[in-house]
Scaffold this motif. Structure first.
Motif, PDB file in Angstrom:
ATOM      1  N   PHE A 124       0.819  -1.218   0.000  1.00 43.36           N
ATOM      2  CA  PHE A 124       0.000   0.000   0.000  1.00 43.36           C
ATOM      3  C   PHE A 124       0.851   1.266   0.000  1.00 43.36           C
ATOM      4  O   PHE A 124       0.336   2.348   0.213  1.00 43.36           O
ATOM      5  N   THR A 125       2.117   1.131  -0.211  1.00 46.10           N
ATOM      6  CA  THR A 125       2.969   2.327  -0.230  1.00 46.10           C
ATOM      7  C   THR A 125       2.732   3.110  -1.493  1.00 46.10           C
ATOM      8  O   THR A 125       2.464   2.550  -2.551  1.00 46.10           O
ATOM      9  N   GLU A 126       2.835   4.429  -1.379  1.00 47.26           N
ATOM     10  CA  GLU A 126       2.607   5.298  -2.533  1.00 47.26           C
ATOM     11  C   GLU A 126       3.881   5.381  -3.346  1.00 47.26           C
ATOM     12  O   GLU A 126       4.981   5.490  -2.820  1.00 47.26           O
ATOM     13  N   LYS A 127       3.699   5.390  -4.628  1.00 45.43           N
ATOM     14  CA  LYS A 127       4.829   5.514  -5.533  1.00 45.43           C
ATOM     15  C   LYS A 127       4.865   6.952  -6.031  1.00 45.43           C
ATOM     16  O   LYS A 127       3.850   7.532  -6.379  1.00 45.43           O
ATOM     17  N   GLU A 128       6.035   7.500  -6.070  1.00 44.97           N
ATOM     18  CA  GLU A 128       6.164   8.862  -6.581  1.00 44.97           C
ATOM     19  C   GLU A 128       6.508   8.790  -8.047  1.00 44.97           C
ATOM     20  O   GLU A 128       7.307   7.988  -8.488  1.00 44.97           O
TER      21      GLU A 128
END
Length: 129
Positions: A124-128
Motif C-alpha cells: 500500500f505504499t505510494e509511488k512517486e
C-alpha cells in the motif's frame, strides 16, 4: 491497439474473400460441366474447413477447433473414394488413434491447487512519479 484491430479486420476480410472465391469457383466448375466431387460442398467439408480456420486463428490452442476438424475429417474421408478404396472402414480407427496421440503428446499444464489460494502480500505504499 487500433492497428491490431485493423489487422484483425484485414485478416477476416482476406479469409472471407478467399472463402467466397473458392465457393464461387466450385459452382462455376460444376455449371460448366466439370466433374466436381459431391463431397466438396457438403456439410462435413465445411465443418472441416471451419475447424482448421478456427485452429489457425487461435494458433491451434484449445480443443474446439480440434473437435470440428475431427468430426468433419471423419465424414469427409468416408465420402471420398480414391482408386476404389473405401475409407469408411478405417476412418474412425484412424481418428481414434490420432485423438489418442494428441492426448498423450499435448503439452502438460502443471497447476497446483495451492496456487489458487496462495496469499500474496499487498503493497500500500505510494509511488512517486
Amino acid at each position: 491497439m487500433e492497428t491490431l484491430i485493423n489487422k484483425n479486420r484485414a485478416d477476416k476480410q482476406l479469409g472471407l474473400g478467399i472463402l467466397i472465391l473458392v465457393i464461387g469457383s466450385v459452382f462455376f466448375l460444376r455449371n460448366t460441366g466439370v466433374d466436381v466431387p459431391h463431397w466438396i460442398l457438403s456439410w462435413h467439408t465445411i465443418m472441416l474447413g471451419a475447424g482448421l480456420w478456427m485452429g489457425y486463428r487461435k494458433n491451434f490452442q484449445g480443443n474446439g477447433w480440434l473437435a470440428l476438424t475431427i468430426i468433419g475429417g471423419i465424414f469427409t474421408l468416408r465420402s471420398i473414394s480414391i482408386f476404389d478404396f473405401d475409407f469408411s472402414g478405417i476412418s474412425v480407427p484412424v481418428a481414434l488413434i490420432g485423438l489418442g496421440l494428441y492426448v498423450i503428446l499435448k503439452p502438460k499444464k502443471v497447476q497446483n491447487f495451492d496456487q489458487y489460494f496462495e496469499k500474496k502480500p499487498v503493497d500500500f505504499t505510494e509511488k512517486e512519479s
